[in-house]
Design an enzyme around this catalytic site. Structure first.
Site, PDB file in Angstrom:
ATOM      1  CB  ILE A  20      -3.134  -5.439  -0.364  1.00  6.63           C
ATOM      2  CG1 ILE A  20      -2.766  -4.270   0.713  1.00  6.63           C
ATOM      3  CG2 ILE A  20      -5.196  -6.308  -0.235  1.00  6.63           C
ATOM      4  CD1 ILE A  20      -3.573  -3.097   0.539  1.00  6.63           C
ATOM      5  CE1 TYR A 172      -1.242   3.283  -8.101  1.00 10.97           C
ATOM      6  CE2 TYR A 172      -1.754   5.215  -6.750  1.00 10.97           C
ATOM      7  CZ  TYR A 172      -2.056   4.231  -6.416  1.00 10.97           C
ATOM      8  OH  TYR A 172      -1.790   2.428  -5.742  1.00 10.97           O
ATOM      9  CB  THR A 200       2.192  -2.744  -0.413  1.00  6.96           C
ATOM     10  OG1 THR A 200       1.541  -1.356  -0.487  1.00  6.96           O
ATOM     11  CG2 THR A 200       0.800  -3.263   0.542  1.00  6.96           C
TER      12      THR A 200
END
Length: 269
Positions: A20, A172, A200
């Site tokens: 991105i 995360y 991604t």
């Protein structure tokens, strides 16, 4: 929107060498912005710039390359000082660099859990140090590329490194919640955006398939456009403004997080 509508803007994109970040840099440069491309190493950011020049015909003068490994906070500091010296006026900072938390609990040289540092603390430090450049003119803004996974998270105040109970998904998610909470800080106008589940390196955290990075990047680029009005602390799920997790709008949580972050990055208030 015209292709030149961002011609007077200077935008720093962290993690601009793939996914991105690279797409965001590409779309901004295509619309005339001066783009500061950040990569983990000088070779990576140079290669990304060369790619944009070769494949998109973007003017080399529109791109500046910078390097810093976000797992080392001294490199983040050096990066910030260099940018303030070379670009005393910065219109937008896109805090995009990110990593999936590793399978094994990993601590950086600075003593922080690696995903918390790379995804949040490094961006916190960078944003604080770039504040003079972002506020030199009215209208400077920060766009945090966050994640819908922030909703599943809690910040482990007593053990932010999650040394006692480590789960890569929880680590995360905590880093994404912290980034989303940080957008409500009053020092610089900032928003967070979940760009959608994109194909991604982070895809395995979410699903088996995702939309193209270009599609995700378009939601980020939209928020960089001064024609798009933003409210400090707002959270977007792709193009739509929605309520973030309740913690992200609590004044008390914002103050507590800033205090923790200052402590962990070694900034004295």
């Amino acid at each position: 929107m015209s292709d030149t509508s961002l011609s007077s803007r200077t935008v720093l994109v962290t993690g601009a060498t793939s996914g991105i970040g690279l797409e965001t840099a590409r779309q901004l440069a295509r619309r005339g912005a001066t783009v500061l491309l950040h990569g983990r190493t000088a070779e990576e950011s140079r290669a990304a710039a060369d790619r944009l020049i070769a494949t998109e015909g973007i003017d080399a003068g529109q791109l500046c390359t910078y390097a810093a490994d976000f797992a080392r906070l001294d490199e983040v500091e050096t990066l910030a000082h260099r940018i303030v010296a070379e670009h005393p006026h910065l219109d937008v900072l896109v805090n995009n660099a990110g990593m999936a938390a590793p399978e094994r609990h990993t601590i950086t040289a600075d003593g922080n859990e690696i995903a918390f540092q790379v995804n949040f603390l490094a961006h916190y430090l960078l944003t604080c140090l770039l504040e003079p450049a972002l506020t030199s003119d009215p209208g400077g803004r920060v766009v945090n590329v966050s994640s819908s996974l922030h909703r599943t998270a809690s910040i482990s105040w007593a053990d932010p490194n999650r040394a006692r109970r480590y789960s890569r998904l929880a680590a995360y998610a905590q880093s994404q919640l912290a980034l989303t909470v940080f957008a409500a800080d009053a020092r610089v106008t900032a928003v967070s955006v979940h760009p959608g589940v994109c194909d991604t390196a982070l895809l395995p955290l979410y699903a088996h398939e995702g939309v193209s990075p270009a599609e995700g990047a378009a939601h980020v680029v939209r928020l960089c456009d001064p024609a798009v009005e933003i409210v400090n602390g707002a959270y977007y799920d792709r193009a739509e403004r929605v309520d973030p997790a309740p913690a992200a709008t609590e004044d008390r949580t914002v103050k507590r997080l800033n205090k923790l972050a200052d402590l962990l990055v070694g900034r004295s208030a």
